[in-house]
Design an enzyme around this catalytic site. Sequence first.
Site, PDB file in Angstrom:
ATOM      1  N   HIS A 102       0.284  -0.871  15.000  1.00 46.91           N
ATOM      2  CA  HIS A 102      -0.516  -0.524  13.826  1.00 46.91           C
ATOM      3  C   HIS A 102      -0.926  -1.780  13.068  1.00 46.91           C
ATOM      4  CE1 HIS A 102       3.444  -1.168  12.088  1.00 46.91           C
ATOM      5  NE2 HIS A 102       2.883  -1.253  10.897  1.00 46.91           N
ATOM      6  N   ASP A 104      -1.238  -2.731   8.952  1.00 48.63           N
ATOM      7  CA  ASP A 104      -0.704  -2.188   7.707  1.00 48.63           C
ATOM      8  C   ASP A 104      -1.785  -1.545   6.841  1.00 48.63           C
ATOM      9  OD1 ASP A 104       1.946  -2.868   8.187  1.00 48.63           O
ATOM     10  OD2 ASP A 104       1.685  -4.886   7.388  1.00 48.63           O
ATOM     11  N   HIS A 251       0.980  -5.028  14.892  1.00 50.25           N
ATOM     12  CA  HIS A 251       2.384  -5.309  15.160  1.00 50.25           C
ATOM     13  C   HIS A 251       3.152  -4.030  15.436  1.00 50.25           C
ATOM     14  CE1 HIS A 251       2.204  -4.606  10.801  1.00 50.25           C
ATOM     15  NE2 HIS A 251       3.496  -4.301  10.833  1.00 50.25           N
ATOM     16  N   ARG A 266       9.344  -7.018   1.871  1.00 54.90           N
ATOM     17  CA  ARG A 266       7.991  -7.393   2.266  1.00 54.90           C
ATOM     18  C   ARG A 266       7.074  -7.408   1.056  1.00 54.90           C
ATOM     19  NH1 ARG A 266       4.624  -3.489   6.072  1.00 54.90           N
ATOM     20  NH2 ARG A 266       3.353  -3.084   4.218  1.00 54.90           N
TER      21      ARG A 266
END
Length: 279
Positions: A102, A104, A251, A266
């Site tokens: 995917h 983000d 990723h 994150r």
Amino acid sequence: MAYQSIEVRKLTPGIGAEISGVDLGKPLGNQQFQEVHDALMENLVIFFRDQKMSVEQHKEFGRRFGPLHVHPNAPIELPEHPEILVIKADEKSRHVAGEEWHTDVSCDVEPPMGSILYLTEVPPEGGGDTLFANMYRAYDTLSEPIKQLLQGLTALHDSSKAHYYRVKATDRDDIKFPNAEHPVVRTHPVTGKQSLYVNRGFTLRIPQLRKHESDALLEMLYRHIETPEFQCRFKWQPNSVAFWDNRCVQHHAMFDYFPHRRYGHRVTVCGDKPFLRKN
């Protein structure tokens, strides 16, 4: 590319590099910031080892690249830091976010420019690697007739396809489930290169095609995107950082370490609306 204030060691010729000679817990000088930025543009995803960052230092590093993004529907586990997305798994986890390829939050009208993941705990017996794939190469290696077909198409991206956070974000009254329409091939605003911009995590369909045509074309593109030769694989250690460019990278987070613990934070840098500049 020559660098003076950092050292860059490529993981593969096509994607990924480890950066040394920089302390992310301290403000970056102008030259060092520019070289880190250039290394990201050249290598698409960059990695740092043995870093010590507070939450504020993590956010400050992200802000050097742009305003910080707040995930539209993930739980906010640090209320005083809504920009921090907590990434965690332990003996109670049956699934984790990012288990399929995917980009983000591609369902946003202006999807994120990049993500900076800082892991402080990793599984003691290995596992938990993250794979990254080069979407420039994914586009460049398509045949010319397919490239021509894709140039005129868009894709609908919807957060409804990403079920993980729908059952997790029960602590927010501002929760949103965005959707957006983006070109299937997008132009990178800095490098000017073209890359594929559809992904299993968020893409629903191609509205210009009949459903069976859309399903078949997307499945072909997904399988092409997952070609191993487009990838690098990062083996995490405690206090490692990965910074990837969402505009040209997909990723996949490996969940192969149950029941061990994996924990980190994150921050995500805001981006702009995808566009296609035809050659």
